[in-house]
Write a protein that holds these residues in place. Structure first.
Motif, PDB file in Angstrom:
ATOM      1  N   SER A   5      -0.920  29.846  -0.043  1.00  0.00           N
ATOM      2  CA  SER A   5      -0.597  28.543  -0.634  1.00  0.00           C
ATOM      3  C   SER A   5      -0.749  28.565  -2.154  1.00  0.00           C
ATOM      4  O   SER A   5      -0.036  27.868  -2.859  1.00  0.00           O
ATOM      5  N   ILE A   6      -1.661  29.405  -2.636  1.00  0.00           N
ATOM      6  CA  ILE A   6      -1.783  29.532  -4.091  1.00  0.00           C
ATOM      7  C   ILE A   6      -0.476  30.075  -4.655  1.00  0.00           C
ATOM      8  O   ILE A   6       0.080  29.562  -5.619  1.00  0.00           O
ATOM      9  N   LEU A   7       0.032  31.100  -3.948  1.00  0.00           N
ATOM     10  CA  LEU A   7       1.279  31.721  -4.382  1.00  0.00           C
ATOM     11  C   LEU A   7       2.410  30.706  -4.363  1.00  0.00           C
ATOM     12  O   LEU A   7       3.190  30.597  -5.305  1.00  0.00           O
ATOM     13  N   TRP A   8       2.485  29.941  -3.273  1.00  0.00           N
ATOM     14  CA  TRP A   8       3.582  28.977  -3.186  1.00  0.00           C
ATOM     15  C   TRP A   8       3.445  27.842  -4.168  1.00  0.00           C
ATOM     16  O   TRP A   8       4.423  27.357  -4.696  1.00  0.00           O
ATOM     17  N   PHE A   9       2.187  27.473  -4.439  1.00  0.00           N
ATOM     18  CA  PHE A   9       1.977  26.445  -5.455  1.00  0.00           C
ATOM     19  C   PHE A   9       2.535  26.943  -6.786  1.00  0.00           C
ATOM     20  O   PHE A   9       3.263  26.265  -7.479  1.00  0.00           O
ATOM     21  N   PHE A  10       2.225  28.223  -7.067  1.00  0.00           N
ATOM     22  CA  PHE A  10       2.693  28.807  -8.325  1.00  0.00           C
ATOM     23  C   PHE A  10       4.220  28.842  -8.385  1.00  0.00           C
ATOM     24  O   PHE A  10       4.837  28.398  -9.330  1.00  0.00           O
ATOM     25  N   ILE A  11       4.829  29.316  -7.297  1.00  0.00           N
ATOM     26  CA  ILE A  11       6.296  29.450  -7.302  1.00  0.00           C
ATOM     27  C   ILE A  11       6.956  28.087  -7.435  1.00  0.00           C
ATOM     28  O   ILE A  11       7.839  27.890  -8.246  1.00  0.00           O
ATOM     29  N   ILE A  12       6.467  27.118  -6.666  1.00  0.00           N
ATOM     30  CA  ILE A  12       7.097  25.796  -6.712  1.00  0.00           C
ATOM     31  C   ILE A  12       6.905  25.160  -8.079  1.00  0.00           C
ATOM     32  O   ILE A  12       7.813  24.555  -8.624  1.00  0.00           O
ATOM     33  N   THR A  13       5.724  25.375  -8.656  1.00  0.00           N
ATOM     34  CA  THR A  13       5.475  24.824  -9.985  1.00  0.00           C
ATOM     35  C   THR A  13       6.466  25.408 -10.987  1.00  0.00           C
ATOM     36  O   THR A  13       7.055  24.693 -11.777  1.00  0.00           O
ATOM     37  N   VAL A  14       6.660  26.731 -10.886  1.00  0.00           N
ATOM     38  CA  VAL A  14       7.602  27.376 -11.800  1.00  0.00           C
ATOM     39  C   VAL A  14       9.009  26.855 -11.560  1.00  0.00           C
ATOM     40  O   VAL A  14       9.728  26.501 -12.479  1.00  0.00           O
ATOM     41  N   VAL A  15       9.366  26.722 -10.276  1.00  0.00           N
ATOM     42  CA  VAL A  15      10.704  26.255  -9.946  1.00  0.00           C
ATOM     43  C   VAL A  15      10.920  24.843 -10.486  1.00  0.00           C
ATOM     44  O   VAL A  15      11.948  24.546 -11.076  1.00  0.00           O
ATOM     45  N   LEU A  16       9.916  23.989 -10.332  1.00  0.00           N
ATOM     46  CA  LEU A  16      10.086  22.606 -10.765  1.00  0.00           C
ATOM     47  C   LEU A  16      10.142  22.496 -12.274  1.00  0.00           C
ATOM     48  O   LEU A  16      10.841  21.672 -12.809  1.00  0.00           O
ATOM     49  N   SER A  17       9.388  23.370 -12.981  1.00  0.00           N
ATOM     50  CA  SER A  17       9.402  23.236 -14.423  1.00  0.00           C
ATOM     51  C   SER A  17      10.600  23.953 -15.036  1.00  0.00           C
ATOM     52  O   SER A  17      11.181  23.488 -15.983  1.00  0.00           O
ATOM     53  N   ARG A 141       2.358  23.883   2.605  1.00  0.00           N
ATOM     54  CA  ARG A 141       1.767  24.853   3.534  1.00  0.00           C
ATOM     55  C   ARG A 141       2.892  25.791   3.958  1.00  0.00           C
ATOM     56  O   ARG A 141       3.574  25.541   4.932  1.00  0.00           O
ATOM     57  N   GLY A 142       3.157  26.818   3.187  1.00  0.00           N
ATOM     58  CA  GLY A 142       4.248  27.751   3.504  1.00  0.00           C
ATOM     59  C   GLY A 142       5.555  27.326   2.874  1.00  0.00           C
ATOM     60  O   GLY A 142       5.638  26.313   2.188  1.00  0.00           O
ATOM     61  N   LYS A 143       6.569  28.116   3.166  1.00  0.00           N
ATOM     62  CA  LYS A 143       7.882  27.890   2.556  1.00  0.00           C
ATOM     63  C   LYS A 143       8.577  26.693   3.175  1.00  0.00           C
ATOM     64  O   LYS A 143       8.559  26.519   4.380  1.00  0.00           O
ATOM     65  N   ALA A 144       9.243  25.930   2.358  1.00  0.00           N
ATOM     66  CA  ALA A 144      10.032  24.819   2.877  1.00  0.00           C
ATOM     67  C   ALA A 144      10.908  24.282   1.775  1.00  0.00           C
ATOM     68  O   ALA A 144      10.608  24.438   0.603  1.00  0.00           O
ATOM     69  N   GLU A 145      12.016  23.687   2.178  1.00  0.00           N
ATOM     70  CA  GLU A 145      12.822  23.001   1.172  1.00  0.00           C
ATOM     71  C   GLU A 145      13.265  21.651   1.705  1.00  0.00           C
ATOM     72  O   GLU A 145      13.141  21.375   2.893  1.00  0.00           O
ATOM     73  N   SER A 146      13.792  20.846   0.788  1.00  0.00           N
ATOM     74  CA  SER A 146      14.033  19.455   1.159  1.00  0.00           C
ATOM     75  C   SER A 146      15.495  19.168   1.448  1.00  0.00           C
ATOM     76  O   SER A 146      16.393  19.847   0.964  1.00  0.00           O
ATOM     77  N   GLN A 147      15.694  18.142   2.272  1.00  0.00           N
ATOM     78  CA  GLN A 147      17.009  17.510   2.414  1.00  0.00           C
ATOM     79  C   GLN A 147      16.796  16.094   1.934  1.00  0.00           C
ATOM     80  O   GLN A 147      15.995  15.372   2.521  1.00  0.00           O
ATOM     81  N   ALA A 148      17.480  15.714   0.867  1.00  0.00           N
ATOM     82  CA  ALA A 148      17.156  14.418   0.269  1.00  0.00           C
ATOM     83  C   ALA A 148      18.358  13.483   0.245  1.00  0.00           C
ATOM     84  O   ALA A 148      19.501  13.907   0.107  1.00  0.00           O
TER      85      ALA A 148
END
Ligand SMILES: [Zn+2]
Length: 417
Positions: A5-17, A141-148
């Motif tokens: 989850s640390i890794l995914w937090f990092f990746i998502i943070t990078v992706v969002l920024s 909690r793990g990989k996931a993406e959204s449908q919005a």
């Protein structure tokens, strides 16, 4: 916190920024998707929007969402699960099965110069989606993406337009392949409005504004019919849909770009008497999506203004003589500028930056016997997106031209700190 989850937090943070993960990261395996429903309820009495964010379907994958709020605009947060309030952050820990978060947003935003950058009028509203749903850091909690999905609840007779696809001007599908957590971005307009659309090459162009304000929707479409094909030749990864919103005062009397969209005051000419175009200038900003940080806004503004002129020349919107006349006017305007670098590039500095870009283009063409040009540098910058710098410009020019160019050397006083 587990390593995963640390890794995914990092990746998502990078992706969002940054907004731009490598494509391979998105193509990996089948991912769980969760559903986000955004509802904007427009409340004309209060000049506010009531926002509801509802999570469902695999929502358990989301641990927390930390929104970067501005308390003067975002308030009255309530919701299922737990909400943690800090000065400029709201962190939402939604229940495992999903749930709702609601809050209110004040729409009117007055700029220092007096005009409004967003406004809730009696029968129309113009605002930025990314101001209504501010940037967010997502822990999963793990990989996931959204449908919005985005839905506008409006007074009877109103319709809306955004950068997203819609069959009914009320419901919109948000799908940004470059983001895991989709949220509504770009300029938006709702109300008693007129919208004209046209498919130009691969891009659907919508021009929208309040009715009976004399907004020149057809003029804007004509200018884009001539110039968008030239823009797409330089920036082939451009948006599939763009939105141009326009309105009368009290909206600000200028032009402002956003993701896939731009705003322009209805009194701005399509092409000014000096031969420059606010509309095409802002369009270049939407294509490049770069910022110059503390030092290099001249790169951002120089490219936007140089290419607005260059595209109009290539498309025949302005003939060669007019193009040269405009360059000579910009030359006079920027003659006293000794340094280009700084936080905000305005009139004279940008005028000088345009001439700099012209010279840079000429040098690259001369060096490569016309095999390369500034187009190749602009393309690279647009693919990179986000913050750019003199250092990055030097390295891209060197790659494109095959060797460093004198004009970009440390000895050029225009480039001193
Ligand atoms: Zn600009």
């Amino acid at each position: 916190m587990k390593l995963n989850s640390i890794l995914w937090f990092f990746i998502i943070t990078v992706v969002l920024s940054v907004g731009f993960p490598p494509d391979s990261a998105l193509a990996n395996n089948k991912e769980k998707s969760y559903r986000i429903d955004y509802n904007f309820d427009f409340l004309p009495e209060d000049k506010r929007v009531l926002v509801t964010i509802r999570l469902s379907k695999n929502a358990g994958v989301l641990k927390s969402l930390r929104f970067n709020i501005k308390p003067e605009y975002h308030s009255q947060f309530e919701g299922d699960g737990k909400i943690k309030r800090q000065a400029n952050y709201i962190t939402w820990y939604p229940p495992q099965k999903g749930g709702r978060l609601t809050y209110q947003v004040k729409i009117d935003r007055q700029r220092n110069s007096g005009g409004y950058g967003a406004y809730f009028a009696k029968d129309w509203v113009i605002f930025r989606g990314d101001h209504v749903v501010p940037s967010v850091k997502v822990m999963t909690r793990g990989k996931a993406e959204s449908q919005a999905r985005l839905r506008f609840n409006m007074p009877a007779g109103w319709v809306g337009e955004t950068i997203y696809e819609s069959a009914d001007k009320i419901n919109f599908v948000i799908d940004d392949p470059h983001r895991r957590f989709d949220r509504p971005l770009g300029w938006m307009i709702v109300g008693d409005i007129g919208i004209r659309k046209e498919q130009i090459k691969n891009t659907l162009v919508a021009v929208a504004g309040p009715k009976e304000q004399g907004i020149r929707r057809m003029d804007a479409l004509a200018l884009l019919n001539w110039n968008l094909p030239e823009l797409l030749a330089v920036f082939p990864n451009y948006y599939k849909k763009i939105l141009i919103v326009s309105a009368d005062s009290p909206m600000w009397r200028g032009g402002l770009s956003g993701p896939g969209s731009l705003y322009m005051h209805k009194d701005r000419p399509m092409i000014g008497e000096d031969g420059t175009s606010t509309l095409i200038h802002e369009l270049i900003h939407t294509a490049m999506r770069i910022n110059g940080g503390e030092q290099d806004d001249w790169i951002v503004e120089g490219f936007a203004e140089f290419y607005s002129l260059e595209l109009m020349r290539r498309s025949g919107t302005i003939p060669q003589q007019r193009y040269e006349l405009t360059l000579s006017k910009l030359y006079k305007r920027g003659a006293d500028i000794k340094k280009l670098r700084g936080k905000n590039s305005k009139g004279a500095t940008t005028a000088r930056a345009v001439l700099f870009m012209k010279e840079l283009d000429d040098n690259i063409r001369a060096m490569t016997h016309n095999k390369a040009s500034l187009d190749d540098v602009a393309k690279k910058l647009a693919l990179k997106r986000g913050q750019v710098s003199l250092k990055l410009l030097r390295s891209y020019v060197k790659e494109v031209a095959g060797a460093p160019l004198d004009i970009l050397s440390k000895n050029n006083p225009l480039l001193s700190d």
